[in-house]
Write an enzyme that holds these catalytic residues in place. Sequence first.
Site, PDB file in Angstrom:
ATOM      1  N   THR A  17       0.819  -1.211   0.000  1.00 22.06           N
ATOM      2  CA  THR A  17       0.000   0.000   0.000  1.00 22.06           C
ATOM      3  C   THR A  17       0.854   1.263   0.000  1.00 22.06           C
ATOM      4  O   THR A  17       2.035   1.247   0.319  1.00 22.06           O
ATOM      5  CB  THR A  17      -0.944   0.019   1.221  1.00 22.06           C
ATOM      6  N   ASP A  18       0.197   2.369  -0.364  1.00 21.94           N
ATOM      7  CA  ASP A  18       0.873   3.676  -0.365  1.00 21.94           C
ATOM      8  C   ASP A  18       0.432   4.469   0.866  1.00 21.94           C
ATOM      9  O   ASP A  18      -0.227   3.931   1.753  1.00 21.94           O
ATOM     10  CB  ASP A  18       0.587   4.421  -1.668  1.00 21.94           C
ATOM     11  N   MET A  19       0.774   5.726   0.898  1.00 19.00           N
ATOM     12  CA  MET A  19       0.453   6.558   2.061  1.00 19.00           C
ATOM     13  C   MET A  19      -1.046   6.729   2.286  1.00 19.00           C
ATOM     14  O   MET A  19      -1.484   7.008   3.393  1.00 19.00           O
ATOM     15  CB  MET A  19       1.125   7.924   1.930  1.00 19.00           C
TER      16      MET A  19
END
Length: 132
Positions: A17-19
């Site tokens: 996942t990203d931020m």
Amino acid sequence: MSHQVHEFAVTVHYEDTDMAGIVYHANYLKFIERGRSDWVRAMGVDQLALRDTQGVVFVLRRIEADYRAPARFEDQLSVTTRVGQVSGVRLTLHQEVLRAGELLFSADVTLVAMTLDGHPTRLPQELRRKVH
């Protein structure tokens, strides 16, 4: 041509996942790569043996991707792989990433058979038989 659909399960890990907490776009390409590798293995095709005995490897030639909806941490996903077209040196696949039946991502993938020195070659007979 085979109309069978191969399914491969993927769990979204934190590292995927990203931020914003959603799957980073490039990771869908990893998910479908795993699905393709599992599909080939499930057909009984040994890619290492093809490389070592026939000098043939599969190379990604083209991919057309469509991102529909985000996947998130801990989602249980299914990667499906379906044969599109088969020619002498080329294999086209349609792959999808789904969550509980919801389409999140799809891609049309073109693979070509290559020799170890980078020249196109015919798809191995064993693979052509299995995908028809």
